[in-house]
Design a protein around this motif. Sequence first.
Motif, PDB file in Angstrom:
ATOM      1  N   TYR A 170       0.515  -7.961   7.493  1.00 10.83           N
ATOM      2  CA  TYR A 170       0.425  -7.768   6.046  1.00 10.83           C
ATOM      3  C   TYR A 170       1.502  -6.805   5.542  1.00 10.83           C
ATOM      4  N   GLY A 171       1.770  -5.763   6.304  1.00 12.49           N
ATOM      5  CA  GLY A 171       2.827  -4.820   5.916  1.00 12.49           C
ATOM      6  C   GLY A 171       4.191  -5.487   5.909  1.00 12.49           C
ATOM      7  N   SER A 226       4.768  -8.667   5.506  1.00  9.99           N
ATOM      8  CA  SER A 226       4.788  -9.617   4.386  1.00  9.99           C
ATOM      9  C   SER A 226       5.074  -8.893   3.068  1.00  9.99           C
ATOM     10  N   ARG A 227       4.441  -7.738   2.881  1.00 11.17           N
ATOM     11  CA  ARG A 227       4.703  -6.938   1.673  1.00 11.17           C
ATOM     12  C   ARG A 227       6.175  -6.558   1.606  1.00 11.17           C
ATOM     13  N   ASP A 228       6.734  -6.106   2.737  1.00  9.56           N
ATOM     14  CA  ASP A 228       8.146  -5.706   2.774  1.00  9.56           C
ATOM     15  C   ASP A 228       9.060  -6.882   2.413  1.00  9.56           C
ATOM     16  N   VAL A 266       8.324  -9.517   0.539  1.00  7.67           N
ATOM     17  CA  VAL A 266       8.215  -9.817  -0.896  1.00  7.67           C
ATOM     18  C   VAL A 266       8.992  -8.774  -1.703  1.00  7.67           C
ATOM     19  N   GLU A 267       8.943  -7.508  -1.275  1.00  3.51           N
ATOM     20  CA  GLU A 267       9.704  -6.468  -1.970  1.00  3.51           C
ATOM     21  C   GLU A 267      11.206  -6.753  -1.878  1.00  3.51           C
ATOM     22  N   ILE A 294       2.721  -8.510  -3.857  1.00  2.00           N
ATOM     23  CA  ILE A 294       2.869  -7.167  -3.273  1.00  2.00           C
ATOM     24  C   ILE A 294       1.542  -6.433  -3.336  1.00  2.00           C
ATOM     25  N   ASP A 295       0.872  -6.526  -4.492  1.00  6.56           N
ATOM     26  CA  ASP A 295      -0.440  -5.881  -4.646  1.00  6.56           C
ATOM     27  C   ASP A 295      -1.443  -6.447  -3.654  1.00  6.56           C
ATOM     28  N   TYR A 296      -1.442  -7.765  -3.472  1.00 12.11           N
ATOM     29  CA  TYR A 296      -2.349  -8.420  -2.525  1.00 12.11           C
ATOM     30  C   TYR A 296      -2.131  -7.860  -1.119  1.00 12.11           C
ATOM     31  N   PHE A 297      -0.884  -7.802  -0.688  1.00  7.45           N
ATOM     32  CA  PHE A 297      -0.598  -7.320   0.662  1.00  7.45           C
ATOM     33  C   PHE A 297      -0.915  -5.831   0.814  1.00  7.45           C
ATOM     34  N   LYS A 298      -0.695  -5.050  -0.227  1.00  3.08           N
ATOM     35  CA  LYS A 298      -1.070  -3.630  -0.176  1.00  3.08           C
ATOM     36  C   LYS A 298      -2.581  -3.482   0.003  1.00  3.08           C
TER      37      LYS A 298
END
Length: 157
Positions: free
Chosen positions: A47-48, A50-52, A54-55, A104-108
């Motif tokens: 998840y981290g 994936s967030r990175d 998307v950022e 990003i919010d979802y992955f956070k």
Amino acid sequence: MAGENVVTVDVSELPLPRLTQIKQELDSQVELFGSSLQQLKLAQKKYGDSRDCVEQLQKMKQGNPTLVPLTDSMYVPGELDETKKVIIDIGTGYYVEKDLPDAIDYFKRKVKFVTTQIEKVQQIMKEKLIAREVVIETMEGKIQATLAQQATAAAKS
């Protein structure tokens, strides 16, 4: 757990075979929690990561060259066609389209949830390890006492 009756037992009162059984159960539980912890840490990293990604995607423009993964170790060149939305895997074969800030919010949120679960499992595992240590110390004490009794009985004969 709410409504659960908890019975405490003085382990020093238990016979050695029962202590051995309890130790084996605790060993099994510690192994299971260790495995669960590994799985949770893998999910947390996924998840981290994936967030990175998307950022990073937020900084890119349509038409930018990129590599598209076909397998874990094979990529083909491509171009970004869409930089405002992504499709994310939400589990069990379901996918959802989200704009980048929502993704990003979802992955956070997922990282936070998994981190909370990791902390819970670590606490339970710590308690199991402490209980296991108490059982081992009690077993060792009983074995020493038995050996001392046998030595005393042998000396009297």
